[in-house]
Design an enzyme around this catalytic site. Sequence first.
Site, PDB file in Angstrom:
ATOM      1  N   PRO A   2       0.920  -1.241  -0.138  1.00  0.00           N
ATOM      2  CA  PRO A   2      -0.069  -0.029  -0.098  1.00  0.00           C
ATOM      3  C   PRO A   2       0.893   1.146  -0.240  1.00  0.00           C
ATOM      4  CG  PRO A   2      -0.747  -1.612   1.556  1.00  0.00           C
ATOM      5  CD  PRO A   2       0.546  -1.930   1.233  1.00  0.00           C
ATOM      6  N   GLU A   3       0.712   2.145  -0.879  1.00  0.00           N
ATOM      7  CA  GLU A   3       1.198   3.338  -1.087  1.00  0.00           C
ATOM      8  C   GLU A   3       0.340   4.607  -0.410  1.00  0.00           C
ATOM      9  OE1 GLU A   3       2.567   4.014  -4.903  1.00  0.00           O
ATOM     10  OE2 GLU A   3       3.083   1.849  -5.082  1.00  0.00           O
ATOM     11  N   LYS A  59       3.867   6.275   4.858  1.00  0.00           N
ATOM     12  CA  LYS A  59       3.176   4.851   4.540  1.00  0.00           C
ATOM     13  C   LYS A  59       2.522   4.522   6.082  1.00  0.00           C
ATOM     14  CE  LYS A  59       5.334   3.698   0.350  1.00  0.00           C
ATOM     15  NZ  LYS A  59       6.241   2.781  -0.400  1.00  0.00           N
ATOM     16  N   ARG A 204      21.998  14.835  -7.053  1.00  0.00           N
ATOM     17  CA  ARG A 204      21.588  13.538  -7.138  1.00  0.00           C
ATOM     18  C   ARG A 204      21.932  12.733  -8.427  1.00  0.00           C
ATOM     19  NH1 ARG A 204      20.178  11.265  -2.294  1.00  0.00           N
ATOM     20  NH2 ARG A 204      19.679  12.929  -0.640  1.00  0.00           N
ATOM     21  N   ARG A 313      13.156  -2.698  -9.232  1.00  0.00           N
ATOM     22  CA  ARG A 313      11.869  -2.367  -9.129  1.00  0.00           C
ATOM     23  C   ARG A 313      11.336  -2.211 -10.667  1.00  0.00           C
ATOM     24  NH1 ARG A 313      10.036  -0.323  -4.289  1.00  0.00           N
ATOM     25  NH2 ARG A 313       7.985  -0.621  -5.356  1.00  0.00           N
TER      26      ARG A 313
END
Length: 323
Positions: A2-3, A59, A204, A313
């Site tokens: 669940p996000e 979350k 980044r 992912r």
Amino acid sequence: MPELPEVETIARGLAIRLSGDVIESVWLGQKPEPLKSSAREMAAALEHSRIATVRRMGKHIVFDLERERVERTLPSAGSGQALSTRSQHTKPTRAGSKTASAPRLVAPQAELDESVRPKQANFRQAQWIVHLGMTGRLQVCEPQAEILKHTHAILKLKSGRELRFVDPRRFGRLSVVRTGGFEARGIEPLEADLDGFLALFRGRKTPIKSALLNQKLLRGVGNIYADESLFRARIRPRRRASTITRDQLAKLLTSIKEVLGEAIALGGSSISDYVDADGEQGFFQLQHRVYGREGEPCVVCKAPVKRIVIAGRSSHYCPRCQK
């Protein structure tokens, strides 16, 4: 897993159903994985506490608890009413339950010795923190409802109902914060301003998709909503974060807020076994533009949607629309 939209939907549903109710007793299962706090500490914080509200942070589902006064003076372990460790961890049973046939007792309170629940009220603003992991669920049930096999916690409520935590894969986590003040890492995407958002990605070198999934930077955004937001912002998931322009990041922030807002309005995405606090599925999966649509035509340009793997992912994108 669940996000943010799914957790927000569950928290809102639980807040409506549980706010103001009082936790009378707690049963915790034998499996150690779900417990980040000890069973004694959790029972001490939860029992006889009023649920002030339920809300989401990242979350996590946060139960804000209140205990204005000690309900009664509890007997010490020497009074003969303390429960054994074995009986504490014996799962309750109901008439007609289909669960395993091992002997079970009615859900007891945790041990009543003074080291568990002192006479002084030490948990006046405690918090119960629930992370659902991959398959965790919080169910509000009537006491006679079947107790599912993978039930790890049962909270008996003053209203006569029970709140149960069920998690087949045991990646979910339960903990308490005695003095309140729990704070998840990262910034809240729905509340982020542009300057704070830009600072997350400055310098980044990681792919932008990986940066979006980094909960130390941005709390609550997961695989589904990162893919959908990057599509709307027309940014490829492999793009190095530091190479994305200010205008593109501004568009990405807008897209994240739009996607998350729409998903919350539709109750989240039911991809696997997600259901909300009322046991209902979400509907945002019907609005996915790239996630889970590998090989299908892009909704904008009709090019086939591609799937790649970034840091283990799956990532879905349109090779023509996203640059």
